[in-house]
Every structure is written in structure tokens, then in C-alpha cells.
Design a protein around this motif. Structure first.
Motif, mmCIF file in Angstrom:
data_model
loop_
_atom_site.group_PDB
_atom_site.id
_atom_site.type_symbol
_atom_site.label_atom_id
_atom_site.label_comp_id
_atom_site.label_asym_id
_atom_site.label_seq_id
_atom_site.Cartn_x
_atom_site.Cartn_y
_atom_site.Cartn_z
ATOM 1 N N UNK A 1 0.809 -1.230 0.000
ATOM 2 C CA UNK A 1 0.000 0.000 0.000
ATOM 3 C C UNK A 1 0.837 1.272 0.000
ATOM 4 N N UNK A 2 1.990 1.246 0.669
ATOM 5 C CA UNK A 2 2.830 2.449 0.733
ATOM 6 C C UNK A 2 3.399 2.781 -0.647
ATOM 7 N N UNK A 3 3.946 1.782 -1.332
ATOM 8 C CA UNK A 3 4.501 2.028 -2.662
ATOM 9 C C UNK A 3 3.396 2.356 -3.657
ATOM 10 N N UNK A 4 2.219 1.765 -3.454
ATOM 11 C CA UNK A 4 1.097 2.125 -4.309
ATOM 12 C C UNK A 4 0.732 3.595 -4.152
ATOM 13 N N UNK A 5 0.761 4.091 -2.913
ATOM 14 C CA UNK A 5 0.476 5.504 -2.673
ATOM 15 C C UNK A 5 1.557 6.394 -3.271
ATOM 16 N N UNK A 6 2.822 5.991 -3.099
ATOM 17 C CA UNK A 6 3.917 6.748 -3.718
ATOM 18 C C UNK A 6 3.813 6.715 -5.239
ATOM 19 N N UNK A 7 3.323 5.584 -5.777
ATOM 20 C CA UNK A 7 3.127 5.508 -7.219
ATOM 21 C C UNK A 7 2.095 6.509 -7.697
ATOM 22 N N UNK A 8 1.041 6.733 -6.879
ATOM 23 C CA UNK A 8 0.066 7.769 -7.211
ATOM 24 C C UNK A 8 0.706 9.149 -7.236
ATOM 25 N N UNK B 1 4.181 10.001 -7.291
ATOM 26 C CA UNK B 1 5.411 10.245 -8.039
ATOM 27 C C UNK B 1 5.511 9.457 -9.345
ATOM 28 N N UNK B 2 4.513 8.624 -9.621
ATOM 29 C CA UNK B 2 4.536 7.813 -10.829
ATOM 30 C C UNK B 2 4.962 6.383 -10.528
ATOM 31 N N UNK B 3 4.258 5.382 -11.080
ATOM 32 C CA UNK B 3 4.576 3.982 -10.763
ATOM 33 C C UNK B 3 5.932 3.517 -11.282
ATOM 34 N N UNK B 4 6.434 4.106 -12.378
ATOM 35 C CA UNK B 4 7.725 3.663 -12.906
ATOM 36 C C UNK B 4 8.839 3.911 -11.891
ATOM 37 N N UNK B 5 8.814 5.059 -11.245
ATOM 38 C CA UNK B 5 9.835 5.348 -10.234
ATOM 39 C C UNK B 5 9.791 4.328 -9.098
ATOM 40 N N UNK B 6 8.586 3.975 -8.676
ATOM 41 C CA UNK B 6 8.466 3.038 -7.571
ATOM 42 C C UNK B 6 8.815 1.616 -8.004
ATOM 43 N N UNK B 7 8.598 1.289 -9.277
ATOM 44 C CA UNK B 7 9.075 0.004 -9.786
ATOM 45 C C UNK B 7 10.584 -0.099 -9.649
ATOM 46 N N UNK C 1 -0.642 -1.106 -12.652
ATOM 47 C CA UNK C 1 -0.969 0.305 -12.841
ATOM 48 C C UNK C 1 -0.372 0.844 -14.134
ATOM 49 N N UNK C 2 0.864 0.448 -14.437
ATOM 50 C CA UNK C 2 1.495 0.878 -15.690
ATOM 51 C C UNK C 2 0.740 0.313 -16.892
ATOM 52 N N UNK C 3 0.353 -0.947 -16.810
ATOM 53 C CA UNK C 3 -0.372 -1.563 -17.920
ATOM 54 C C UNK C 3 -1.707 -0.865 -18.173
ATOM 55 N N UNK C 4 -2.407 -0.523 -17.119
ATOM 56 C CA UNK C 4 -3.704 0.137 -17.282
ATOM 57 C C UNK C 4 -3.550 1.524 -17.896
ATOM 58 N N UNK D 1 7.357 6.231 -18.597
ATOM 59 C CA UNK D 1 7.071 7.035 -17.407
ATOM 60 C C UNK D 1 5.594 7.403 -17.390
ATOM 61 N N UNK D 2 4.896 7.019 -16.338
ATOM 62 C CA UNK D 2 3.488 7.365 -16.157
ATOM 63 C C UNK D 2 3.413 8.533 -15.187
ATOM 64 N N UNK D 3 2.798 9.631 -15.573
ATOM 65 C CA UNK D 3 2.783 10.800 -14.694
ATOM 66 C C UNK D 3 1.960 10.560 -13.441
ATOM 67 N N UNK D 4 2.326 11.195 -12.337
ATOM 68 C CA UNK D 4 1.521 11.079 -11.110
ATOM 69 C C UNK D 4 0.159 11.715 -11.306
ATOM 70 N N UNK D 5 -0.827 11.205 -10.579
ATOM 71 C CA UNK D 5 -2.185 11.731 -10.720
ATOM 72 C C UNK D 5 -2.761 12.184 -9.384
ATOM 73 N N UNK D 6 -2.005 12.043 -8.298
ATOM 74 C CA UNK D 6 -2.512 12.406 -6.985
ATOM 75 C C UNK D 6 -1.807 13.653 -6.477
ATOM 76 N N UNK D 7 -2.575 14.547 -5.915
ATOM 77 C CA UNK D 7 -2.001 15.745 -5.292
ATOM 78 C C UNK D 7 -2.096 15.672 -3.783
ATOM 79 N N UNK D 8 -2.561 14.531 -3.245
ATOM 80 C CA UNK D 8 -2.674 14.377 -1.801
ATOM 81 C C UNK D 8 -1.328 14.208 -1.135
ATOM 82 N N UNK D 9 -1.354 14.179 0.180
ATOM 83 C CA UNK D 9 -0.131 14.032 0.958
ATOM 84 C C UNK D 9 0.062 12.584 1.396
#
Length: 336
Positions: free
Chosen positions: A74-81, A83-89, A131-134, A197-205
Motif C-alpha cells: 500500500x505504501x509504494x502504491x500511494x507513492x506511485x500515485x 510520483x509515478x509507478x515507474x519510479x516506484x518500480x 498500474x502501468x499496464x492500465x 514514465x506514467x505521470x503522477x495523478x494524486x495531489x494528496x499528501x
């Protein structure tokens, strides 16, 4: 409320120039991650001897990976939102590679458990890859691509059990983790060069308190489960830690419901379709992990014990491999 891109792919679109290559790369990474989890299964009965510790302490080689994976997903999933999932991969692959290298160089419990914990970071590769595939696949291919990557868990399990048994039986057990290190490096290179590179889509904290509460609750739960047979299931320490885990999870749930950007969206989780699916997954996961821990010991223990079957490491891996093959076939069929 911040919406999760894992379930709302329409908010962004990054089409891959080579979608088939992307599916192969991410599925191969999924196979490598699954392989990491099954590499150690055939040698579970030998862990106490390998690390010169008792069986209860050796069990942390399994528990550490599960604990880290439960928090990292869940933490990396949130970071993927954010900063982008590619970075977290890439981060997940680095953790996986570092953990494998530590295990390959370790012969004592503490560094080995540390390495296994770092390996657990690799489990986040599966949801991040989906997430990248979608985001990067054409809409008509998202379902089949997701099913293919999901089936990689079964492929890794089917390959990992006999492969690790053969390596452990004919070579030193450290060779298992040198293989894992090579797979981690390969995954890292593929992520850097071939995943868009998939752009981030979340502006939350980010929710640090929620992360700490989740990790603390899991530790307080898993520690007495791992040590209960040694301490005694009715011992004051065992019961105290279990009670503390319930309190911690209660605080975690209250905090997640109170903030706008939770690490785990409990409101969605409590909806009937999601809740029932998750409960079913928990039951199946419990049975699968119980089988992976108990079956190798029964198969490998000497027949003189009265309940062991005296099988070799290779035979044990082959006996367990059909389960991985069944998972692979079912996952592929579910996408049709």
C-alpha cells in the motif's frame, strides 16, 4: 477525496510504443518476484541448520518477507500515485536486488532476515506493474495484459519450486540468492530502459502516521504468532502483544477514516463486493501459505519420524510444482 489511479485509468493515458514488449517485461518481472517467494520453500526444513538457530527463530526468514510486503504494497502504491509507478518500480527492484545480495552474503540469522525483509519490497512490483499496464496499454488489451501479469505469480511458483530444489540439492544454498540477485538486476535494467514514465495523478499528501500504525500493528500481530509455540499461547506476553495489535489496528482504522488521503481507503474496502473479495483472498492466502510452509516439512522429514515422507529436495519441489501451474492456468483464464 483523492482517487486512486489503479481503479481510475481514464484520468491519464500514456500509450506504449511497443505494448507487447511492455507486457513481456512486466510479466517477467512478476515471475521474478514470485520466484523470490518460492526459492526458499524447499529449504524451509533446513533453515535452522543453515542459520544455526532454532525453528522458531528461523521462521522469521519467512515472516520478515511477508511483513515487509504487507506494508510496502500500500505504501509504494500511494507513492506511485504521487510520483509515478515507474519510479516506484525502480525502487522496488533496488530493494529486491539489495535484499538478495545481503542473503547471498549471509550465514547468520540477523543479516539473513534483514535481506529477506528487503526482498519483500519486490512484492509491490505486481500492483505497480498493473498500474502501468492500465495506463499504457490500449483499452481493448488491458484485461488480457492484466491477466497475463497476474498469471506470472503462478509461473514463478511453478518454476521456482523445482528450480530452487535442484539448486539447493546440488549446489550451496547461497546460489539461490545469487540467482535472485541476477534477476533483480535484470528487472532493474528493464524498468529503466523499457517501461514508460506514467505521470503522477494524486495531489494528496503521504500518510506517515498511518504507515507507522500499519507496520506496528503487523509486527505486534506476527511476533506472538511466530513465537507463540515457544512462549506459550496463554502466556502473558503473547496475549499482551495480540491485544496491543488489536488496539493498534483500531487506531489505524480510525485514523484512515479521519483523513482525506489515507494510505488504505477503508471506505472503499468496506463496500460489500470489495470486502467479500478481500476476505476470500485472505482465506485463500492463508491456506496457500500454510501449505507452502507445512508441506515441504512433511515431504522432507525422514520416514522414521512417523509422519515424514523422506523425499529429496528435488522431489519436494516437483510435488509442489502443480499448484503453481494451476494458478498460472486459472489466472490466464480469468482474463478471458
Amino acid at each position: 477525496r483523492v482517487r486512486c489511479p489503479l481503479v481510475d485509468p481514464a484520468r491519464f493515458s500514456v500509450r506504449s510504443r511497443h505494448p507487447s514488449v511492455l507486457v513481456v517485461v512486466l510479466s517477467a518481472a512478476g515471475i521474478a518476484v514470485s520466484l523470490m517467494q518460492t526459492l526458499i520453500v524447499p529449504v524451509i526444513p533446513e533453515l535452522p541448520r543453515m542459520l544455526s538457530v532454532g525453528a522458531a527463530d528461523a521462521s522469521w526468514a519467512i515472516t520478515a518477507t511477508l511483513l515487509t510486503a504487507a506494508v510496502a504494497t500500500p505504501v509504494f502504491g500511494r507513492f506511485g500515485d504521487m510520483y509515478g509507478p515507474r519510479r516506484m518500480l525502480i525502487v522496488s527492484a533496488l530493494g529486491l536486488t539489495a535484499g538478495s545480495l545481503v542473503c547471498a552474503l549471509s550465514s547468520t540469522l540477523v543479516p539473513f532476515v534483514l535481506g529477506r525483509g528487503l526482498q519483500g519490497l519486490g512484492m509491490a512490483i505486481i500492483p505497480l506493474g498493473i498500474a502501468v499496464l492500465r495506463a499504457a496499454m490500449p483499452p481493448e488489451r488491458v484485461g488480457s495484459a492484466t491477466g497475463t501479469m497476474s498469471s506470472s505469480l503462478g509461473v514463478g511458483g511453478a518454476l521456482g519450486l523445482p528450480l530452487s530444489a535442484i539448486i539447493a540439492q546440488h549446489y550451496h544454498w547461497h546460489a539461490l540468492f545469487w540467482l535472485a540477485t541476477g534477476l533483480g538486476v535484470t528487472a532493474l535494467v528493464l524498468f529503466v530502459t523499457l517501461v514508460p514514465a506514467v505521470p503522477p495523478v494524486s495531489t494528496g499528501r503521504f500518510d506517515p502516521l498511518g504507515t507507522v500504525l500499519l507496520a506496528a500493528g503487523l509486527v505486534l500481530l506476527l511476533l506472538p504468532i511466530s513465537k507463540g509455540a515457544v512462549w506459550g499461547w496463554t502466556d502473558r506476553l503473547t496475549l499482551s502483544l495480540l491485544a496491543a495489535s488489536l488496539v493498534t489496528f483500531g487506531l489505524f482504522a480510525a485514523w484512515q477514516l479521519a483523513i482525506p488521503s489515507p494510505i488504505v481507503d477503508l471506505r472503499t474496502t468496506l463496500r460489500a463486493p470489495v470486502l467479500l473479495t478481500n476476505l476470500s483472498s485472505i482465506c485463500m492466502g492463508f491456506s496457500l501459505f500454510a501449505l507452502s510452509l507445512i508441506a515441504p516439512q512433511i515431504l522432507e522429514l525422514p520416514a522414521a519420524t512417523g509422519y515424514g515422507l523422506g523425499q529429496s529436495l528435488t522431489s519436494t519441489g516437483l510435488w509442489l510444482a502443480p499448484g503453481g501451474l494451476a494458478m498460472m492456468m486459472c489466472a490466464s483464464a480469468s482474463a478471458v
